[in-house]
Every structure is written in structure tokens, then in C-alpha cells.
Write a protein that holds these residues in place. Structure first.
Motif, PDB file in Angstrom:
ATOM      1  N   THR A  27       6.633  11.946   3.670  1.00 46.43           N
ATOM      2  CA  THR A  27       6.847  10.526   3.349  1.00 46.43           C
ATOM      3  C   THR A  27       6.542  10.209   1.885  1.00 46.43           C
ATOM      4  O   THR A  27       7.028   9.219   1.354  1.00 46.43           O
ATOM      5  CB  THR A  27       5.999   9.618   4.266  1.00 46.43           C
ATOM      6  OG1 THR A  27       4.605   9.908   4.058  1.00 46.43           O
ATOM      7  CG2 THR A  27       6.365   9.815   5.721  1.00 46.43           C
ATOM      8  N   GLY A  28       5.770  11.068   1.218  1.00 45.31           N
ATOM      9  CA  GLY A  28       5.508  10.868  -0.213  1.00 45.31           C
ATOM     10  C   GLY A  28       6.821  10.860  -0.996  1.00 45.31           C
ATOM     11  O   GLY A  28       6.958  10.144  -1.997  1.00 45.31           O
ATOM     12  N   ARG A  72       9.621  14.870  -8.909  1.00 43.98           N
ATOM     13  CA  ARG A  72       8.359  15.626  -8.929  1.00 43.98           C
ATOM     14  C   ARG A  72       7.745  15.706 -10.320  1.00 43.98           C
ATOM     15  O   ARG A  72       6.840  16.499 -10.551  1.00 43.98           O
ATOM     16  CB  ARG A  72       8.580  17.057  -8.400  1.00 43.98           C
ATOM     17  CG  ARG A  72       9.192  17.111  -7.024  1.00 43.98           C
ATOM     18  CD  ARG A  72       8.161  16.988  -5.924  1.00 43.98           C
ATOM     19  NE  ARG A  72       8.782  16.609  -4.667  1.00 43.98           N
ATOM     20  CZ  ARG A  72       8.131  16.073  -3.641  1.00 43.98           C
ATOM     21  NH1 ARG A  72       6.829  15.874  -3.695  1.00 43.98           N
ATOM     22  NH2 ARG A  72       8.769  15.729  -2.551  1.00 43.98           N
ATOM     23  N   GLN A 100      10.375   4.704   7.972  1.00 51.59           N
ATOM     24  CA  GLN A 100       9.570   5.750   8.606  1.00 51.59           C
ATOM     25  C   GLN A 100       9.540   5.576  10.122  1.00 51.59           C
ATOM     26  O   GLN A 100       9.646   6.535  10.880  1.00 51.59           O
ATOM     27  CB  GLN A 100       8.151   5.738   8.033  1.00 51.59           C
ATOM     28  CG  GLN A 100       8.121   6.140   6.566  1.00 51.59           C
ATOM     29  CD  GLN A 100       6.805   5.827   5.883  1.00 51.59           C
ATOM     30  OE1 GLN A 100       6.064   6.704   5.519  1.00 51.59           O
ATOM     31  NE2 GLN A 100       6.504   4.562   5.713  1.00 51.59           N
ATOM     32  N   ASP A 105      -0.896   7.203   5.212  1.00 48.72           N
ATOM     33  CA  ASP A 105      -1.224   6.187   6.229  1.00 48.72           C
ATOM     34  C   ASP A 105      -0.450   6.408   7.518  1.00 48.72           C
ATOM     35  O   ASP A 105      -0.157   5.473   8.241  1.00 48.72           O
ATOM     36  CB  ASP A 105      -0.887   4.789   5.683  1.00 48.72           C
ATOM     37  CG  ASP A 105       0.599   4.632   5.368  1.00 48.72           C
ATOM     38  OD1 ASP A 105       1.286   5.659   5.185  1.00 48.72           O
ATOM     39  OD2 ASP A 105       1.074   3.488   5.326  1.00 48.72           O
ATOM     40  N   MET A 106      -0.099   7.664   7.781  1.00 49.93           N
ATOM     41  CA  MET A 106       0.716   7.952   8.962  1.00 49.93           C
ATOM     42  C   MET A 106      -0.045   7.653  10.254  1.00 49.93           C
ATOM     43  O   MET A 106       0.472   7.004  11.159  1.00 49.93           O
ATOM     44  CB  MET A 106       1.152   9.431   8.960  1.00 49.93           C
ATOM     45  CG  MET A 106       2.059   9.795   7.829  1.00 49.93           C
ATOM     46  SD  MET A 106       3.603   8.880   7.882  1.00 49.93           S
ATOM     47  CE  MET A 106       3.309   7.667   6.633  1.00 49.93           C
ATOM     48  N   ARG A 132      -5.071   9.195  -9.248  1.00 47.08           N
ATOM     49  CA  ARG A 132      -4.248   8.938  -8.074  1.00 47.08           C
ATOM     50  C   ARG A 132      -5.127   8.762  -6.822  1.00 47.08           C
ATOM     51  O   ARG A 132      -4.879   7.889  -6.002  1.00 47.08           O
ATOM     52  CB  ARG A 132      -3.282  10.111  -7.881  1.00 47.08           C
ATOM     53  CG  ARG A 132      -1.943   9.675  -7.343  1.00 47.08           C
ATOM     54  CD  ARG A 132      -0.815  10.459  -7.943  1.00 47.08           C
ATOM     55  NE  ARG A 132      -0.782  11.862  -7.591  1.00 47.08           N
ATOM     56  CZ  ARG A 132      -0.126  12.355  -6.556  1.00 47.08           C
ATOM     57  NH1 ARG A 132       0.498  11.556  -5.713  1.00 47.08           N
ATOM     58  NH2 ARG A 132      -0.089  13.647  -6.330  1.00 47.08           N
ATOM     59  N   ARG A 152      -6.629   0.898  -2.829  1.00 45.79           N
ATOM     60  CA  ARG A 152      -5.674  -0.208  -2.766  1.00 45.79           C
ATOM     61  C   ARG A 152      -5.930  -1.020  -1.497  1.00 45.79           C
ATOM     62  O   ARG A 152      -6.459  -0.500  -0.491  1.00 45.79           O
ATOM     63  CB  ARG A 152      -4.241   0.324  -2.809  1.00 45.79           C
ATOM     64  CG  ARG A 152      -3.864   1.117  -1.589  1.00 45.79           C
ATOM     65  CD  ARG A 152      -2.465   1.710  -1.699  1.00 45.79           C
ATOM     66  NE  ARG A 152      -2.180   2.497  -0.519  1.00 45.79           N
ATOM     67  CZ  ARG A 152      -1.510   3.628  -0.510  1.00 45.79           C
ATOM     68  NH1 ARG A 152      -1.044   4.144  -1.610  1.00 45.79           N
ATOM     69  NH2 ARG A 152      -1.303   4.267   0.630  1.00 45.79           N
TER      70      ARG A 152
HETATM   71  O1   DC Z   1       2.345  12.961  -1.134  1.00 46.03           O
HETATM   72  P1   DC Z   1       2.840  12.641  -2.531  1.00 46.03           P
HETATM   73  O2   DC Z   1       1.963  13.175  -3.606  1.00 46.03           O
HETATM   74  O3   DC Z   1       4.273  13.068  -2.711  1.00 46.03           O
HETATM   75  O4   DC Z   1       2.806  11.032  -2.611  1.00 46.03           O
HETATM   76  C1   DC Z   1       3.141  10.323  -3.775  1.00 46.03           C
HETATM   77  C2   DC Z   1       2.453   8.961  -3.752  1.00 46.03           C
HETATM   78  O5   DC Z   1       3.034   8.163  -2.724  1.00 46.03           O
HETATM   79  C3   DC Z   1       0.952   8.975  -3.475  1.00 46.03           C
HETATM   80  O6   DC Z   1       0.197   8.990  -4.658  1.00 46.03           O
HETATM   81  C4   DC Z   1       0.709   7.721  -2.684  1.00 46.03           C
HETATM   82  C5   DC Z   1       2.043   7.372  -2.078  1.00 46.03           C
HETATM   83  N1   DC Z   1       2.114   7.569  -0.628  1.00 46.03           N
HETATM   84  C6   DC Z   1       1.644   6.549   0.160  1.00 46.03           C
HETATM   85  O7   DC Z   1       1.118   5.561  -0.342  1.00 46.03           O
HETATM   86  N2   DC Z   1       1.775   6.633   1.506  1.00 46.03           N
HETATM   87  C7   DC Z   1       2.333   7.713   2.071  1.00 46.03           C
HETATM   88  N3   DC Z   1       2.450   7.764   3.394  1.00 46.03           N
HETATM   89  C8   DC Z   1       2.782   8.784   1.270  1.00 46.03           C
HETATM   90  C9   DC Z   1       2.641   8.690  -0.091  1.00 46.03           C
END
Ligand code: DC
Length: 215
Positions: free
Chosen positions: A34-35, A90, A115, A130-131, A175, A182
Motif C-alpha cells: 500500500t506504500g 522510489r 484499499q 495502518d492496515m 519519516r 501524525r
Molecule cells: O512503505 P513505503 O515506504 O513505500 O511507504 C511510503 C510512505 O507512505 C510512508 O512513509 C507512509 C505512507 N504510508 C502510509 O501512511 N500508510 C500506509 N498504509 C502505507 C504507507
């Protein structure tokens, strides 16, 4: 075995992607990263010249976006409309930007819908932040995979060729802070998640631990 929806949350560099792939191969499941969706929004926001805190602009952008995750022989790909943007999301710049836009309500609301739509199917492993807490609070099995900042930044440094270790560690620290402090859907383990620290475990050992729990 019953068809399951499995979630793996955790900070960057904890090993979510590699472990998800291993588990998916063993179970015959697909992985949903999901990122990549947050990175896709960041990429499009950047292309549109939006500031990451421009809520109105982001809402408008999201209402016109058509992001799709598809499974191919090359693994998961991200399409924006008909364009494959997987190789553009990326970079260090999009990485930081994805963390910033992921704190904005319009972005989270837009991606929540996508999602959950994908999650109607089972046999899926969702990896993200946050899955297990927000997107799929009723998931069948939830994991929270973590490791120390030192281990995570070293792993990411080994994957990337473009940045020195100190810069990778600094970006990751920022990060971590953004993602876990947040107001909306902060990175945290679900109350019913199995927490695994991968500091002293190989990826295979983490996958084995998860498999035995799933079984
Ligand atoms: O997993 P990743 O590094 O590809 O995710 C990139 C950014 O996306 C991460 O810093 C926070 C956000 N993210 C999020 O808030 N919720 C998710 N389920 C996945 C990623």
C-alpha cells in the motif's frame, strides 16, 4: 486452509516487503504494497506542482486520479491511468513526499476506499502502516514488524546505491517521526497484532515465525 486476509504493518526498512513476498510464495497469496499507492499520490502531486500540505489541491488531485495496483510477472505494478509509474516512485524525493502527503485527510480518504475495494478478495497480504488498525481492523491475522533504526537504515542503505548511510538514516528518522506522530492513522501496532522484532532474525526466520502463527 481457510482463505485469509493478512496485514503486516511497520516502519520503513523493517522487512515488510521481503517477508510479505516470502509468505505469499509459501501460501499462494498475493501481496498488496500500500506504500506504493501513497508514493503514487506523491508522484502525481509533485508533477502537478502541489505543496504536500495543500489540502484543497490534494483533494482535487485525488478526485481526478485513477491509481491501480496490478499483479504481473514482474510483481506488483502501479498504474496511474494507463501509465506504469512503478519505476518513478522510489526516488528519495518521492519517498519523503509520500510521507508528507500521507498525513493529509483527502489522501487517506481516497486511498482507504481503494484499499478496501481490493480487500474484498481474500488470499491477500496487505503491507503498510495502518492496515491492521484502520483499513482492515477485522483482518484475520495481523503482524507488526519492527527493528531498530540502525538495522533498518543499514538494510535500506544496502538496497540503495544513490545515498550515503548517514543520509539514509536521517531520512528514515524523519519519516519515522512523520509517520508515527501524525494525527490520522499514525503508525502503531493494532491491539491484536503479533509484534515481531526483526533485529536479530533473518528474513527466513521472520517468515517461519509468521507461518507458524498463521497455521
Ligand atoms: O512503505 P513505503 O515506504 O513505500 O511507504 C511510503 C510512505 O507512505 C510512508 O512513509 C507512509 C505512507 N504510508 C502510509 O501512511 N500508510 C500506509 N498504509 C502505507 C504507507
Amino acid at each position: 486452509m481457510k482463505l485469509l486476509l493478512i496485514t503486516i504493518d511497520g516502519p520503513a526498512g523493517a522487512g515488510k516487503t521481503s517477508v510479505s513476498r516470502m509468505l505469499a510464495a509459501r501460501l499462494g497469496y498475493s501481496v498488496v504494497d500500500t506504500g506504493a499507492l501513497y508514493r503514487g499520490v506523491a508522484y502525481e502531486a509533485n508533477r502537478a506542482g502541489l505543496q504536500p500540505d495543500d489540502d484543497e489541491g490534494l483533494e482535487k488531485l485525488c478526485s481526478g486520479l485513477n491509481l491501480k495496483l496490478i499483479q504481473t510477472e514482474k510483481g506488483q505494478r502501479l498504474l496511474s491511468g494507463e501509465t506504469d509509474i512503478s519505476d518513478k516512485i522510489r526516488t528519495p524525493e518521492i519517498t519523503m513526499l509520500s510521507s508528507a502527503v500521507s498525513a493529509r485527510p483527502a489522501v487517506r480518504a481516497y486511498l482507504l476506499k481503494i484499499q478496501r475495494e481490493i480487500g474484498r478478495e481474500k488470499c491477500l497480504i496487505f503491507e503498510g502502516r495502518d492496515m491492521g488498525t484502520v483499513v482492515f481492523p477485522d483482518a484475520d491475522v495481523k503482524f507488526f514488524l519492527t527493528a531498530s533504526l540502525k538495522t533498518r537504515s543499514f538494510r535500506r542503505y544496502q538496497e540503495l546505491t544513490s545515498q550515503p548511510l548517514e543520509a539514509v538514516a536521517e531520512d528514515m528518522k524523519r519519516r519515522d517521526k512523520n509517520d508515527s506522530r501524525r494525527a490520522l492513522s499514525p503508525l502503531q501496532p493494532a491491539h491484536d497484532a503479533v509484534i515481531i522484532d526483526s533485529d536479530d532474525l533473518s528474513l527466513e526466520a521472520v517468515a517461519e515465525k509468521m507461518l507458524s502463527y498463521i497455521k
